[in-house]
Design an enzyme around this catalytic site. Sequence first.
Site, short mmCIF file in Angstrom:
data_model
loop_
_atom_site.label_atom_id
_atom_site.label_comp_id
_atom_site.label_asym_id
_atom_site.label_seq_id
_atom_site.Cartn_x
_atom_site.Cartn_y
_atom_site.Cartn_z
N ASN A 28 0.80 -1.22 0.00
CA ASN A 28 0.00 0.00 0.00
C ASN A 28 0.84 1.27 0.00
O ASN A 28 0.35 2.33 -0.35
CB ASN A 28 -0.96 0.00 1.20
CG ASN A 28 -0.29 -0.38 2.49
OD1 ASN A 28 0.44 -1.37 2.55
ND2 ASN A 28 -0.51 0.38 3.53
N GLN A 54 -4.75 -4.02 -2.14
CA GLN A 54 -4.31 -3.00 -3.10
C GLN A 54 -4.28 -3.51 -4.54
O GLN A 54 -4.37 -2.70 -5.48
CB GLN A 54 -2.93 -2.45 -2.70
CG GLN A 54 -2.94 -1.70 -1.38
CD GLN A 54 -3.65 -0.35 -1.44
OE1 GLN A 54 -3.88 0.21 -2.51
NE2 GLN A 54 -4.01 0.19 -0.28
N SER A 64 -10.66 -5.10 0.72
CA SER A 64 -11.51 -4.11 1.39
C SER A 64 -12.29 -3.31 0.36
O SER A 64 -11.73 -2.86 -0.65
CB SER A 64 -10.62 -3.18 2.20
OG SER A 64 -11.39 -2.22 2.85
N THR A 85 -24.93 -9.74 12.45
CA THR A 85 -25.90 -9.61 11.36
C THR A 85 -25.21 -8.97 10.16
O THR A 85 -24.50 -7.98 10.30
CB THR A 85 -27.09 -8.75 11.82
OG1 THR A 85 -27.65 -9.37 12.98
CG2 THR A 85 -28.14 -8.64 10.73
N CYS A 124 -3.11 4.91 7.66
CA CYS A 124 -3.47 4.47 9.01
C CYS A 124 -2.24 4.34 9.90
O CYS A 124 -2.29 3.69 10.94
CB CYS A 124 -4.25 3.18 8.95
SG CYS A 124 -4.06 2.23 7.47
#
Length: 384
Positions: free
Chosen positions: A165, A193, A211, A248, A328
């Site tokens: 990344n 990525q 993601s 859920t 991050c």
Amino acid sequence: ETKSNFIRFRYTSRGIQTVIYLDNAATTKPKQAVIDAINKCLIETWGNPSSLHTLGRDAKKVVDENRKIVADFIGAKPEEIIFTSGACEANSLAICGYLNGRHELLVTTSIEHKSIINIANAYPAKSIVIQVNKDGLGDLYQLERTLKSLSFFSKPLVSIQYANNEIGTIQDMQSISEIVHHYRGVLHTDATQIIPDREIDIRGIDMLSFSGQKLGAPKGIGVLYVRDGIELSPIIYGSQEQSRRGGTENVPYIAGLGAAINELEYNKGSIRDYFIRKVLKEIDDTYLVGNAYRLKNNASICFRGISGELLLLMLNERGIYASSGSACNHEPSHVLKAIGLSDDDIASTVRFTFGDQTKDDVDFVVDNIVEIVGILRKFNKAGV
Ligand code: PMP
């Protein structure tokens, strides 16, 4: 010499400052079709997919349809897809779920995402970290030696990211797969990525994470592919996702992920190449960090002798959004350290990850970088 007559800000006809978003590795803008799919789901199919009444069954249908879209997209079977909250959770489930209760090792690399590095750090006695070269490519000799040294009865988990990344390096996944399987290992890859970058072949890969937020879906939805026959313990207990991931299902975001995949256009490299050529030509003492063979949207550039963070802040003032390494991670980058950059060069490196920019946008960005780098270097020389 810095030129003083640059237009520093660009405005739309309505007087709004234009934004050039060069941080697509951190997250991408949700697509309209994604927003529509999510809204439709919130309004029409808001039932719990486990409920037996019609509203529940309609929600389950949305989950099933989109699970098939995800499965077809990567060439898997629907029952091999587990929906998660993102790639951090998918990575954690793959690794902790595999290692839990087994006396097996995790073999990984020094440039993984923190969601993997931090597992290796938490279980140092169960982890072996493979080094990478100056381009960020994993040392496959070390990988082979490591696996060869293990007991004949072991089935280690090897987790190696497909693409990095920060510097965009793409690993030789086919060779890695051959080595891992020759020594009876199980191969997991963090494909977060690479997924928006190009089509990949999952044959030879046992588990794969990605993601939604990197491909035009929102933050908070991700996928773990688990090949049939690989047993995982859950890390979140509950009955959903074949009891492998409780909670859920996030039906709206699952619908959003399906819409993002249907709309996906892979990264294109030409604008990024134009940017790299122009920056390296116009600014001295500047180099491309990592390998030339990399993600098509990634340009990681070291501007020697300046603070990358100051450059970012000054670009931000001009409506240009880039990033220092990964979004991050605000400590000095472990990835840049692992490929051998000095502390000074680490502090001077900025990551630009392109989306749908034009040549004109790149000209504007580079003009601004030239000017700001000039100012920062002048200050440095003056000892300010
Ligand atoms: N792995 C890689 C390589 C990433 O780039 C990211 C996103 N920064 C993640 C994992 C984590 O994804 P998420 O934050 O959506 O869980």
